[in-house]
Design a protein around this motif. Sequence first.
Motif, PDB file in Angstrom:
ATOM      1  N   ALA A   1       2.035  -2.413  11.827  1.00 25.49           N
ATOM      2  CA  ALA A   1       2.989  -3.442  12.235  1.00 25.49           C
ATOM      3  C   ALA A   1       4.160  -2.870  13.021  1.00 25.49           C
ATOM      4  O   ALA A   1       4.996  -3.629  13.537  1.00 25.49           O
ATOM      5  N   GLY A   2       4.230  -1.540  13.116  1.00 30.52           N
ATOM      6  CA  GLY A   2       5.314  -0.910  13.861  1.00 30.52           C
ATOM      7  C   GLY A   2       6.656  -0.968  13.162  1.00 30.52           C
ATOM      8  O   GLY A   2       7.709  -0.906  13.795  1.00 30.52           O
ATOM      9  N   ILE A   3       6.622  -1.070  11.841  1.00 35.82           N
ATOM     10  CA  ILE A   3       7.868  -1.126  11.062  1.00 35.82           C
ATOM     11  C   ILE A   3       8.296   0.295  10.720  1.00 35.82           C
ATOM     12  O   ILE A   3       7.529   1.054  10.124  1.00 35.82           O
ATOM     13  N   THR A   4       9.488   0.662  11.103  1.00 32.28           N
ATOM     14  CA  THR A   4       9.978   2.009  10.837  1.00 32.28           C
ATOM     15  C   THR A   4      10.614   2.085   9.453  1.00 32.28           C
ATOM     16  O   THR A   4      11.084   1.076   8.906  1.00 32.28           O
ATOM     17  N   SER A   5      10.613   3.278   8.897  1.00 34.93           N
ATOM     18  CA  SER A   5      11.259   3.504   7.603  1.00 34.93           C
ATOM     19  C   SER A   5      11.855   4.903   7.592  1.00 34.93           C
ATOM     20  O   SER A   5      11.391   5.797   8.315  1.00 34.93           O
ATOM     21  N   SER A   6      12.876   5.082   6.800  1.00 30.50           N
ATOM     22  CA  SER A   6      13.521   6.391   6.692  1.00 30.50           C
ATOM     23  C   SER A   6      13.177   7.023   5.352  1.00 30.50           C
ATOM     24  O   SER A   6      13.029   6.323   4.347  1.00 30.50           O
ATOM     25  N   THR A   7      13.029   8.330   5.335  1.00 32.56           N
ATOM     26  CA  THR A   7      12.720   9.057   4.108  1.00 32.56           C
ATOM     27  C   THR A   7      13.743  10.170   3.915  1.00 32.56           C
ATOM     28  O   THR A   7      14.436  10.578   4.855  1.00 32.56           O
ATOM     29  N   ARG A   8      13.815  10.656   2.697  1.00 35.05           N
ATOM     30  CA  ARG A   8      14.738  11.732   2.387  1.00 35.05           C
ATOM     31  C   ARG A   8      14.103  12.639   1.338  1.00 35.05           C
ATOM     32  O   ARG A   8      13.527  12.162   0.356  1.00 35.05           O
ATOM     33  N   ASN A   9      14.183  13.923   1.565  1.00 34.87           N
ATOM     34  CA  ASN A   9      13.671  14.899   0.607  1.00 34.87           C
ATOM     35  C   ASN A   9      14.803  15.355  -0.311  1.00 34.87           C
ATOM     36  O   ASN A   9      15.882  15.728   0.159  1.00 34.87           O
ATOM     37  N   TYR A  10      14.543  15.322  -1.613  1.00 35.29           N
ATOM     38  CA  TYR A  10      15.526  15.776  -2.589  1.00 35.29           C
ATOM     39  C   TYR A  10      15.125  17.153  -3.114  1.00 35.29           C
ATOM     40  O   TYR A  10      13.935  17.484  -3.188  1.00 35.29           O
ATOM     41  N   PRO A  11      16.101  17.961  -3.513  1.00 36.27           N
ATOM     42  CA  PRO A  11      15.790  19.330  -3.943  1.00 36.27           C
ATOM     43  C   PRO A  11      15.275  19.430  -5.369  1.00 36.27           C
ATOM     44  O   PRO A  11      14.938  20.520  -5.826  1.00 36.27           O
TER      45      PRO A  11
ATOM     46  N   ASP B   1       0.805  -1.222   0.000  1.00 39.94           N
ATOM     47  CA  ASP B   1       0.000   0.000   0.000  1.00 39.94           C
ATOM     48  C   ASP B   1       0.840   1.276   0.000  1.00 39.94           C
ATOM     49  O   ASP B   1       0.432   2.296   0.547  1.00 39.94           O
ATOM     50  N   GLY B   2       2.000   1.222  -0.639  1.00 38.45           N
ATOM     51  CA  GLY B   2       2.711   2.453  -0.964  1.00 38.45           C
ATOM     52  C   GLY B   2       3.600   3.026   0.117  1.00 38.45           C
ATOM     53  O   GLY B   2       3.820   2.425   1.173  1.00 38.45           O
ATOM     54  N   THR B   3       4.100   4.233  -0.150  1.00 39.09           N
ATOM     55  CA  THR B   3       5.077   4.861   0.736  1.00 39.09           C
ATOM     56  C   THR B   3       4.474   5.235   2.084  1.00 39.09           C
ATOM     57  O   THR B   3       5.178   5.240   3.092  1.00 39.09           O
ATOM     58  N   ARG B   4       3.198   5.549   2.133  1.00 32.96           N
ATOM     59  CA  ARG B   4       2.523   5.862   3.403  1.00 32.96           C
ATOM     60  C   ARG B   4       1.690   4.661   3.837  1.00 32.96           C
ATOM     61  O   ARG B   4       0.496   4.766   4.108  1.00 32.96           O
ATOM     62  N   SER B   5       2.349   3.531   3.935  1.00 27.32           N
ATOM     63  CA  SER B   5       1.696   2.249   4.162  1.00 27.32           C
ATOM     64  C   SER B   5       1.013   2.166   5.526  1.00 27.32           C
ATOM     65  O   SER B   5       1.638   2.334   6.570  1.00 27.32           O
ATOM     66  N   THR B   6      -0.279   1.878   5.507  1.00 25.17           N
ATOM     67  CA  THR B   6      -1.018   1.631   6.744  1.00 25.17           C
ATOM     68  C   THR B   6      -0.554   0.336   7.397  1.00 25.17           C
ATOM     69  O   THR B   6      -0.429   0.247   8.625  1.00 25.17           O
ATOM     70  N   VAL B   7      -0.293  -0.682   6.583  1.00 25.35           N
ATOM     71  CA  VAL B   7       0.161  -1.965   7.128  1.00 25.35           C
ATOM     72  C   VAL B   7       1.496  -1.801   7.843  1.00 25.35           C
ATOM     73  O   VAL B   7       1.697  -2.332   8.941  1.00 25.35           O
ATOM     74  N   ARG B   8       2.407  -1.066   7.242  1.00 34.53           N
ATOM     75  CA  ARG B   8       3.708  -0.850   7.888  1.00 34.53           C
ATOM     76  C   ARG B   8       3.540  -0.114   9.210  1.00 34.53           C
ATOM     77  O   ARG B   8       4.175  -0.456  10.216  1.00 34.53           O
TER      78      ARG B   8
END
Length: 260
Positions: free
Chosen positions: A199-209, A189-196
């Motif tokens: 489930a308490g699974i963490t993820s890291s994101t990065r903003n590009y210019p 279900d994508g980058t803003r996953s409800t399942v993740r």
Amino acid sequence: MLDVVIVGAGPVGLYLGALLLQEGVSVKILERLSDPVPHSRAIGIHPPALAALDRAGVAAGMVAEGVQIGFGIARSAGREVVRLPLALPSAPHPFVLSLPQVRTEALLAARVRQLDPQAIVHGCSVTSMVDGGTSVTLEADQAGRVAQHAAAGVACDAAAGVACDAAAGVAQHAAGRVSHQARFLVGADGTRSTVRELAGITSSTRNYPDFYLMGDFPDTGSDGAAAVLHLEPAGIVESFPLPGGLRRWVVHTQVLHGNA
């Protein structure tokens, strides 16, 4: 009880669902949106992806609809700088296929429904998840509808306002709530996953210019089925052929227009 519940009816969820159904696995695919997204997003399908999609029985239909891009051209100041092949001639599909994502999803969904007409459930938003060790139970909002499922794949609880008709495989919950129980749960279900998140699974994101403007327009040029990269002092402009006499244009910009 179902074998697998997949959350997300994008290309990944639909593809996995088709592969599992072909193997006789019982599957339910839950999608938050009530209707498929009509916009053209991703368009390029490379040879390894086509080989994988062939396993799901959809590659031939996609190739019949899409544009086969066999080479790319780089230009600068109106002059051709280089011309490069985009796939090995020995590959089963020696080209990059250009096909709007909306059509990729439609063909995958048609394949899933061919295998199981009731496998895809639209308008179903997952709200909670309970991991029971040997099974997972999902609670979801079904937009106030009566949800029809295989009877064995629906959990019913009269105390919670749930009425069941096992013969028809129908579960109707108060306020449109439905439950799904399966041995395995897959989050697609994508980058803003409800399942993740559940489930308490963490993820890291990065903003590009970097920002890009993208649009599909009538193809009035003479480049045919070639991908073209314009290398100019002011920046880079890319274009790719699309079915229906269109061409996708992508322009790199310094700011996000309308939100700068």
